[in-house]
Write a protein that holds these residues in place. Structure first.
Motif, PDB file in Angstrom:
ATOM      1  N   ARG A  65      -4.325  12.449   2.025  1.00 38.36           N
ATOM      2  CA  ARG A  65      -3.801  14.084   1.976  1.00 38.36           C
ATOM      3  C   ARG A  65      -4.017  14.739   0.620  1.00 38.36           C
ATOM      4  NH1 ARG A  65       0.702  15.775   5.584  1.00 38.36           N
ATOM      5  NH2 ARG A  65      -0.223  15.627   7.416  1.00 38.36           N
TER       6      ARG A  65
ATOM      7  N   TYR B 132      -7.284   5.832   3.408  1.00 38.32           N
ATOM      8  CA  TYR B 132      -7.612   4.379   3.539  1.00 38.32           C
ATOM      9  C   TYR B 132      -8.574   3.925   4.264  1.00 38.32           C
ATOM     10  CZ  TYR B 132      -3.151   4.083   1.063  1.00 38.32           C
ATOM     11  OH  TYR B 132      -1.960   3.933   0.402  1.00 38.32           O
TER      12      TYR B 132
ATOM     13  N   PRO C 135       7.011  12.047   2.236  1.00 39.22           N
ATOM     14  CA  PRO C 135       7.993  12.049   3.580  1.00 39.22           C
ATOM     15  C   PRO C 135       8.470  10.799   4.179  1.00 39.22           C
ATOM     16  CG  PRO C 135       5.881  13.228   3.517  1.00 39.22           C
ATOM     17  CD  PRO C 135       5.644  12.388   2.504  1.00 39.22           C
TER      18      PRO C 135
ATOM     19  N   VAL D 191      -3.644  10.756   9.256  1.00 36.30           N
ATOM     20  CA  VAL D 191      -3.466  10.981   7.831  1.00 36.30           C
ATOM     21  C   VAL D 191      -3.697   9.800   7.138  1.00 36.30           C
ATOM     22  CG1 VAL D 191      -1.186  11.241   6.582  1.00 36.30           C
ATOM     23  CG2 VAL D 191      -1.481  12.267   8.553  1.00 36.30           C
TER      24      VAL D 191
ATOM     25  N   ILE E 165       8.401  10.128  11.938  1.00 34.14           N
ATOM     26  CA  ILE E 165       7.048  10.182  12.649  1.00 34.14           C
ATOM     27  C   ILE E 165       7.440   9.802  14.291  1.00 34.14           C
ATOM     28  CG2 ILE E 165       4.801   9.710  13.177  1.00 34.14           C
ATOM     29  CD1 ILE E 165       4.689   9.140  10.253  1.00 34.14           C
TER      30      ILE E 165
ATOM     31  N   VAL F  24      -2.820  13.733  -3.270  1.00 35.58           N
ATOM     32  CA  VAL F  24      -1.497  13.332  -3.360  1.00 35.58           C
ATOM     33  C   VAL F  24      -1.356  11.932  -2.582  1.00 35.58           C
ATOM     34  CG1 VAL F  24      -0.470  15.425  -3.758  1.00 35.58           C
ATOM     35  CG2 VAL F  24      -0.940  14.939  -1.490  1.00 35.58           C
ATOM     36  N   MET F  25      -2.189  11.659  -1.713  1.00 35.22           N
ATOM     37  CA  MET F  25      -2.035  10.333  -0.805  1.00 35.22           C
ATOM     38  C   MET F  25      -3.476   9.858  -0.885  1.00 35.22           C
ATOM     39  SD  MET F  25      -0.577   9.614   2.860  1.00 35.22           S
ATOM     40  CE  MET F  25      -1.452   8.236   3.817  1.00 35.22           C
TER      41      MET F  25
ATOM     42  N   TYR G 204      -1.559  10.992  15.159  1.00 37.47           N
ATOM     43  CA  TYR G 204      -1.271  11.592  13.831  1.00 37.47           C
ATOM     44  C   TYR G 204      -1.161  10.686  12.681  1.00 37.47           C
ATOM     45  CZ  TYR G 204       1.216  14.334  10.574  1.00 37.47           C
ATOM     46  OH  TYR G 204       1.792  14.915   9.311  1.00 37.47           O
TER      47      TYR G 204
ATOM     48  N   CYS H  79       5.183   4.913  -2.904  1.00 33.79           N
ATOM     49  CA  CYS H  79       5.354   6.311  -2.569  1.00 33.79           C
ATOM     50  C   CYS H  79       6.453   6.436  -1.619  1.00 33.79           C
ATOM     51  CB  CYS H  79       4.209   7.127  -2.245  1.00 33.79           C
ATOM     52  SG  CYS H  79       2.720   6.970  -3.658  1.00 33.79           S
ATOM     53  N   HIS H  80       6.302   6.008  -0.477  1.00 27.66           N
ATOM     54  CA  HIS H  80       7.024   6.309   0.777  1.00 27.66           C
ATOM     55  C   HIS H  80       8.494   5.206   0.773  1.00 27.66           C
ATOM     56  CE1 HIS H  80       4.511   8.955   2.765  1.00 27.66           C
ATOM     57  NE2 HIS H  80       3.522   8.344   2.561  1.00 27.66           N
TER      58      HIS H  80
ATOM     59  N   ASN I 106       0.731  -1.379  -0.083  1.00 22.30           N
ATOM     60  CA  ASN I 106       0.018   0.017  -0.143  1.00 22.30           C
ATOM     61  C   ASN I 106       0.644   1.284  -0.007  1.00 22.30           C
ATOM     62  OD1 ASN I 106      -3.095  -0.646   0.254  1.00 22.30           O
ATOM     63  ND2 ASN I 106      -2.193  -2.005   1.558  1.00 22.30           N
ATOM     64  N   CYS I 107       1.924   1.228   0.433  1.00 20.84           N
ATOM     65  CA  CYS I 107       2.713   2.447   0.764  1.00 20.84           C
ATOM     66  C   CYS I 107       4.161   2.674   0.208  1.00 20.84           C
ATOM     67  CB  CYS I 107       3.021   2.546   2.306  1.00 20.84           C
ATOM     68  SG  CYS I 107       1.523   2.022   3.353  1.00 20.84           S
TER      69      CYS I 107
HETATM   70  C1  HEC Z   1       0.249   7.972  -3.921  1.00 18.54           C
HETATM   71  C2  HEC Z   1       1.540   8.185  -2.959  1.00 18.54           C
HETATM   72  C3  HEC Z   1       1.179   7.740  -1.696  1.00 18.54           C
HETATM   73  C4  HEC Z   1       0.623   6.678  -1.060  1.00 18.54           C
HETATM   74  C5  HEC Z   1       0.426   5.347  -1.923  1.00 18.54           C
HETATM   75  C6  HEC Z   1       0.886   6.848   0.336  1.00 18.54           C
HETATM   76  N1  HEC Z   1       1.455   7.965   0.723  1.00 18.54           N
HETATM   77 FE1  HEC Z   1       1.411   8.732   2.461  1.00 18.54          FE
HETATM   78  N2  HEC Z   1       1.902  10.489   1.675  1.00 18.54           N
HETATM   79  C7  HEC Z   1       2.081  10.726   0.376  1.00 18.54           C
HETATM   80  C8  HEC Z   1       2.549  12.150   0.315  1.00 18.54           C
HETATM   81  C9  HEC Z   1       2.678  13.021  -0.908  1.00 18.54           C
HETATM   82  C10 HEC Z   1       2.523  12.857   1.689  1.00 18.54           C
HETATM   83  C11 HEC Z   1       2.797  14.273   2.212  1.00 18.54           C
HETATM   84  C12 HEC Z   1       1.437  14.938   1.864  1.00 18.54           C
HETATM   85  C13 HEC Z   1       1.696  16.350   2.176  1.00 18.54           C
HETATM   86  O1  HEC Z   1       2.610  16.939   2.045  1.00 18.54           O
HETATM   87  O2  HEC Z   1       0.600  16.746   2.820  1.00 18.54           O
HETATM   88  C14 HEC Z   1       2.034  11.711   2.687  1.00 18.54           C
HETATM   89  C15 HEC Z   1       2.284  11.630   3.904  1.00 18.54           C
HETATM   90  C16 HEC Z   1       2.055  10.639   4.804  1.00 18.54           C
HETATM   91  C17 HEC Z   1       2.134  10.936   6.137  1.00 18.54           C
HETATM   92  C18 HEC Z   1       2.331  12.116   6.936  1.00 18.54           C
HETATM   93  C19 HEC Z   1       3.951  12.284   6.970  1.00 18.54           C
HETATM   94  C20 HEC Z   1       4.435  13.427   7.957  1.00 18.54           C
HETATM   95  O3  HEC Z   1       5.851  13.735   7.837  1.00 18.54           O
HETATM   96  O4  HEC Z   1       3.591  14.186   8.138  1.00 18.54           O
HETATM   97  C21 HEC Z   1       1.801   9.652   6.794  1.00 18.54           C
HETATM   98  C22 HEC Z   1       1.892   9.234   8.166  1.00 18.54           C
HETATM   99  C23 HEC Z   1       1.766   8.619   5.822  1.00 18.54           C
HETATM  100  N3  HEC Z   1       1.675   9.534   4.459  1.00 18.54           N
HETATM  101  C24 HEC Z   1       1.389   7.396   5.711  1.00 18.54           C
HETATM  102  C25 HEC Z   1       1.173   6.472   4.694  1.00 18.54           C
HETATM  103  C26 HEC Z   1       0.725   5.031   4.807  1.00 18.54           C
HETATM  104  C27 HEC Z   1       1.017   4.445   6.091  1.00 18.54           C
HETATM  105  C28 HEC Z   1       0.700   4.736   3.518  1.00 18.54           C
HETATM  106  C29 HEC Z   1       0.168   3.415   3.092  1.00 18.54           C
HETATM  107  C30 HEC Z   1      -0.959   3.021   3.879  1.00 18.54           C
HETATM  108  C31 HEC Z   1       0.842   5.803   2.613  1.00 18.54           C
HETATM  109  N4  HEC Z   1       1.158   6.692   3.265  1.00 18.54           N
HETATM  110  C32 HEC Z   1       0.641   5.603   1.397  1.00 18.54           C
HETATM  111  C33 HEC Z   1       1.851  10.054  -0.475  1.00 18.54           C
HETATM  112  C34 HEC Z   1       1.451   8.432  -0.486  1.00 18.54           C
END
Ligand code: HEC
Length: 160
Positions: free
Chosen positions: A121, A133, A84, A116, A89, A129-130, A112, A72-73, A68-69
């Motif tokens: 997001r 779930y 990020p 998110v 965190i 952009v995210m 937090y 991107c991450h 899932n993550c």
């Molecule tokens: C399509 C790409 C994408 C996917 C897939 C994604 N994320 Fe993200 N995520 C991002 C982006 C881009 C940001 C930053 C958004 C912003 O700047 O507001 C983010 C931000 C976050 C943050 C906040 C981080 C911070 O430092 O503040 C968390 C926690 C997070 N994601 C968790 C997850 C988790 C867990 C998953 C999987 C279940 C996931 N993300 C899947 C793109 C993604």
């Protein structure tokens, strides 16, 4: 400049999302996580992760993260700059010596994280952009992924 490159990378990622194409390491469409084997949780959300440190939850969370993550991450939660670094965190929590401070630090990070992940997001222009779930993750799935990330965070801290 960096910001522009980041935005371009993200746009490319979201294009893939729209096309439904899978990336090399997991795609960006939310997938349910099979949490069979974990102690079931109540319907109401716990305010801190009931699975922290649980080996089974960490293994399930690792798999859930991958599907899932990671696209991107980053694989193994090693951020590649597109989204990020999720190992930041709870970075301050893992080295705390007071058990009380540590628990409260983790609880804040859980809260937090939950917010998110459930909401997703949007950027300042309102573009997603995210993904959210909320409709695919059970409470068990969300906390298993957080347990995995906390384990990775602790491992990174002890290897430095
Ligand atoms: C399509 C790409 C994408 C996917 C897939 C994604 N994320 Fe993200 N995520 C991002 C982006 C881009 C940001 C930053 C958004 C912003 O700047 O507001 C983010 C931000 C976050 C943050 C906040 C981080 C911070 O430092 O503040 C968390 C926690 C997070 N994601 C968790 C997850 C988790 C867990 C998953 C999987 C279940 C996931 N993300 C899947 C793109 C993604």
């Amino acid at each position: 400049m960096r910001k522009i490159a980041k935005a371009a990378g993200l746009a490319a990622g979201l294009l893939l999302l729209a096309a439904g194409a899978a990336l090399a390491h997991g795609d960006v469409t939310p997938h349910p996580v099979d949490t069979t084997g974990l102690a079931p949780l109540a319907k109401t959300w716990a305010d801190s992760n009931p699975y922290r440190g649980d080996a089974k939850a960490i293994a399930i969370g690792s798999n859930g993260y991958y599907h899932n993550c990671a696209a991107c991450h980053g694989l193994n939660a090693e951020a590649g700059g597109m989204a990020p670094d999720l190992l930041l965190i709870a970075k301050d929590c893992v080295t705390m010596t007071s058990a009380k401070d540590k628990a409260s630090c983790f609880k804040d990070s859980d809260d937090y994280f939950k917010g998110v992940v459930l909401d997703g997001r949007k950027n300042s222009e309102g573009r997603v952009v995210m993904p959210s779930y909320n409709s695919v993750f059970t409470q068990e799935a969300l906390w298993a992924i957080k347990a995995y990330l906390d384990k990775r965070t602790a491992d990174e801290a002890s290897s430095n």
